[in-house]
Design a protein around this motif. Structure first.
Motif, PDB file in Angstrom:
ATOM      1  N   VAL A 146       0.702  -1.080  -0.180  1.00  0.00           N
ATOM      2  CA  VAL A 146      -0.078  -0.029   0.094  1.00  0.00           C
ATOM      3  C   VAL A 146       1.012   1.286  -0.128  1.00  0.00           C
ATOM      4  CG1 VAL A 146      -1.761   1.421   1.353  1.00  0.00           C
ATOM      5  CG2 VAL A 146      -2.062  -1.273   1.094  1.00  0.00           C
ATOM      6  N   TYR A 147       1.906   1.399   0.704  1.00  0.00           N
ATOM      7  CA  TYR A 147       2.815   2.653   0.928  1.00  0.00           C
ATOM      8  C   TYR A 147       3.328   2.810  -0.444  1.00  0.00           C
ATOM      9  CZ  TYR A 147       6.823   5.155   1.841  1.00  0.00           C
ATOM     10  OH  TYR A 147       8.114   6.182   1.411  1.00  0.00           O
ATOM     11  N   PHE A 148       4.103   1.613  -1.265  1.00  0.00           N
ATOM     12  CA  PHE A 148       4.666   1.875  -2.417  1.00  0.00           C
ATOM     13  C   PHE A 148       3.720   2.260  -3.356  1.00  0.00           C
ATOM     14  CE2 PHE A 148       8.183  -0.472  -0.391  1.00  0.00           C
ATOM     15  CZ  PHE A 148       8.994   0.139  -0.440  1.00  0.00           C
ATOM     16  N   ALA A 149       2.502   1.842  -3.158  1.00  0.00           N
ATOM     17  CA  ALA A 149       1.453   2.414  -4.109  1.00  0.00           C
ATOM     18  C   ALA A 149       1.134   3.646  -3.923  1.00  0.00           C
ATOM     19  CB  ALA A 149       0.060   1.493  -4.050  1.00  0.00           C
ATOM     20  N   VAL A 150       1.115   4.059  -2.769  1.00  0.00           N
ATOM     21  CA  VAL A 150       0.783   5.525  -2.619  1.00  0.00           C
ATOM     22  C   VAL A 150       1.911   6.663  -3.270  1.00  0.00           C
ATOM     23  CG1 VAL A 150       0.833   7.211  -0.837  1.00  0.00           C
ATOM     24  CG2 VAL A 150      -0.739   5.144  -0.627  1.00  0.00           C
ATOM     25  N   ILE A 151       2.982   6.160  -2.824  1.00  0.00           N
ATOM     26  CA  ILE A 151       4.312   6.685  -3.316  1.00  0.00           C
ATOM     27  C   ILE A 151       4.344   6.866  -4.860  1.00  0.00           C
ATOM     28  CG2 ILE A 151       7.011   6.577  -3.511  1.00  0.00           C
ATOM     29  CD1 ILE A 151       5.740   7.768  -0.865  1.00  0.00           C
ATOM     30  N   PHE A 152       3.831   5.772  -5.729  1.00  0.00           N
ATOM     31  CA  PHE A 152       3.943   5.554  -7.078  1.00  0.00           C
ATOM     32  C   PHE A 152       3.138   6.501  -7.605  1.00  0.00           C
ATOM     33  CE2 PHE A 152       2.878   3.663 -11.207  1.00  0.00           C
ATOM     34  CZ  PHE A 152       3.891   3.245 -11.605  1.00  0.00           C
ATOM     35  N   VAL A 153       1.842   6.961  -6.982  1.00  0.00           N
ATOM     36  CA  VAL A 153       0.686   7.510  -7.391  1.00  0.00           C
ATOM     37  C   VAL A 153       1.031   9.035  -7.135  1.00  0.00           C
ATOM     38  CG1 VAL A 153      -1.822   8.404  -6.966  1.00  0.00           C
ATOM     39  CG2 VAL A 153      -1.148   5.940  -7.274  1.00  0.00           C
ATOM     40  N   ARG A 154       1.661   9.413  -5.992  1.00  0.00           N
ATOM     41  CA  ARG A 154       2.197  10.883  -5.755  1.00  0.00           C
ATOM     42  C   ARG A 154       3.157  11.213  -6.647  1.00  0.00           C
ATOM     43  NH1 ARG A 154       2.632  12.619   0.429  1.00  0.00           N
ATOM     44  NH2 ARG A 154       0.477  12.476   1.137  1.00  0.00           N
ATOM     45  N   ALA A 155       4.259  10.129  -6.901  1.00  0.00           N
ATOM     46  CA  ALA A 155       5.215  10.531  -8.155  1.00  0.00           C
ATOM     47  C   ALA A 155       4.665  10.884  -9.234  1.00  0.00           C
ATOM     48  CB  ALA A 155       6.096   9.447  -8.114  1.00  0.00           C
ATOM     49  N   GLY A 156       3.533  10.386  -9.714  1.00  0.00           N
ATOM     50  CA  GLY A 156       2.884  10.634 -10.925  1.00  0.00           C
ATOM     51  C   GLY A 156       3.560  10.755 -12.211  1.00  0.00           C
ATOM     52  N   GLY A 157       4.788   9.841 -12.336  1.00  0.00           N
ATOM     53  CA  GLY A 157       5.745   9.834 -13.538  1.00  0.00           C
ATOM     54  C   GLY A 157       6.890  10.693 -13.431  1.00  0.00           C
ATOM     55  N   GLY A 158       6.844  11.707 -12.543  1.00  0.00           N
ATOM     56  CA  GLY A 158       7.854  12.765 -12.138  1.00  0.00           C
ATOM     57  C   GLY A 158       9.088  12.182 -11.754  1.00  0.00           C
ATOM     58  N   ASP A 159       9.857  12.999 -11.174  1.00  0.00           N
ATOM     59  CA  ASP A 159      11.207  12.856 -10.387  1.00  0.00           C
ATOM     60  C   ASP A 159      10.714  12.247  -8.986  1.00  0.00           C
ATOM     61  OD1 ASP A 159      13.558  12.392  -9.103  1.00  0.00           O
ATOM     62  OD2 ASP A 159      14.080  14.582  -9.083  1.00  0.00           O
ATOM     63  N   VAL A 160      10.842  11.020  -8.928  1.00  0.00           N
ATOM     64  CA  VAL A 160      10.438  10.184  -7.687  1.00  0.00           C
ATOM     65  C   VAL A 160      10.943  10.777  -6.450  1.00  0.00           C
ATOM     66  CG1 VAL A 160      12.037   8.101  -7.758  1.00  0.00           C
ATOM     67  CG2 VAL A 160       9.755   8.011  -6.942  1.00  0.00           C
ATOM     68  N   THR A 161      12.465  11.301  -6.557  1.00  0.00           N
ATOM     69  CA  THR A 161      13.036  11.522  -5.529  1.00  0.00           C
ATOM     70  C   THR A 161      12.484  12.871  -4.725  1.00  0.00           C
ATOM     71  OG1 THR A 161      14.832  13.001  -6.685  1.00  0.00           O
ATOM     72  CG2 THR A 161      15.339  10.698  -6.085  1.00  0.00           C
ATOM     73  N   ARG A 162      11.688  13.463  -5.568  1.00  0.00           N
ATOM     74  CA  ARG A 162      11.169  14.728  -5.179  1.00  0.00           C
ATOM     75  C   ARG A 162       9.691  14.375  -4.348  1.00  0.00           C
ATOM     76  NH1 ARG A 162      13.063  19.660  -6.751  1.00  0.00           N
ATOM     77  NH2 ARG A 162      14.770  19.497  -8.215  1.00  0.00           N
ATOM     78  N   THR A 163       9.332  13.359  -4.331  1.00  0.00           N
ATOM     79  CA  THR A 163       8.013  12.911  -3.914  1.00  0.00           C
ATOM     80  C   THR A 163       7.967  13.024  -2.198  1.00  0.00           C
ATOM     81  OG1 THR A 163       7.917  11.302  -5.319  1.00  0.00           O
ATOM     82  CG2 THR A 163       6.350  11.097  -3.672  1.00  0.00           C
ATOM     83  N   ALA A 164       7.098  13.611  -1.789  1.00  0.00           N
ATOM     84  CA  ALA A 164       6.667  13.801  -0.225  1.00  0.00           C
ATOM     85  C   ALA A 164       6.587  12.295   0.361  1.00  0.00           C
ATOM     86  CB  ALA A 164       5.824  14.883  -0.268  1.00  0.00           C
TER      87      ALA A 164
END
Lengths: 74, 139
Positions: free
Chosen positions: B21-39
């Motif tokens: 669930v956690y990684f799914a949330v991060i994946f959605v939050r990243a939205g295809g952009g730079d994942v390292t900028r995800t909160a």
């Protein structure tokens, strides 16, 4: 598939010879869970020496009548 | 199934579901952009805290359902418990080298935090699976 130990036992036969003692009853008398007794009976767990003596004491027989270890030359 | 084996199953299921669930949330939050900028900090703290709370809650419920059997722990349970912790410790020790290397290489905090979180998750899963296999197949 169960991983067998080399130690075999006659607990099942001894239980029946002791007035059809249930697994639950024997487990309670030696202070283990019924699942552990089942694992011992099925050869999936070799008990400690202390527990082995406790089991033998319940049936009032020597340890060798409860547990058997195959001779490598057999 | 003994109470201790049920605990191992609960631990494995929660240890698998919460990170998914956690990684799914991060994946959605990243939205295809730079994942390292995800909160990721708040979701990760929620995931860690949530897994702890879920484990406690599941144990309380299982304990109530098991009744008298809940407190029983014999030598086989202790041996299996030790084996599981031993395997978990080695998995954690090896996997912790990854975030250590990333920190030395001055990688983004995101990757350091996530490889460390993954190390915790995989160590907990390895520990729980070892216990389940030992209960099922024998020691």
């Amino acid at each position: 598939m169960a991983k067998p130990t080399k130690v075999t036992n006659s607990i099942r036969a001894l239980r029946f010879a002791s007035g059809e003692m249930t697994q639950a009853e024997l487990a309670e008398r030696i202070g283990v869970t019924r699942q552990t007794l089942i694992a011992i009976e099925q050869g999936r767990y070799s008990p400690s020496l202390e527990m082995a003596f406790r089991i033998a004491r319940v049936f009032k027989v020597p340890l060798e009548e409860v547990f058997h270890y195959p001779d490598p030359e057999e | 199934m003994s109470f201790q084996e049920k605990r191992a199953w609960v631990y494995a299921v929660i240890g698998l579901c919460v990170p998914v669930v956690y990684f799914a949330v991060i994946f959605v939050r990243a939205g295809g952009g730079d994942v390292t900028r995800t909160a990721y900090v708040v979701p990760m703290l929620v995931a860690i805290g949530g897994a702890v709370v879920l484990n406690i809650a599941a144990e309380v419920v299982a304990g109530i359902a098991a009744g008298r059997e809940a407190g029983l722990k014999d030598e086989r349970d202790r041996q299996i418990g030790r084996l599981g912790e031993y395997v978990g410790f080695y998995v954690m020790s090896v996997l912790a080298l990854v975030p250590l290397g990333l920190a030395m290489g001055e990688a983004a905090h995101f990757w350091i935090a996530h490889t460390l979180y993954l190390a915790f998750v995989l160590a907990a899963l390895a520990s729980a699976v070892t216990k389940i296999v030992a209960y099922r197949r024998g020691l």
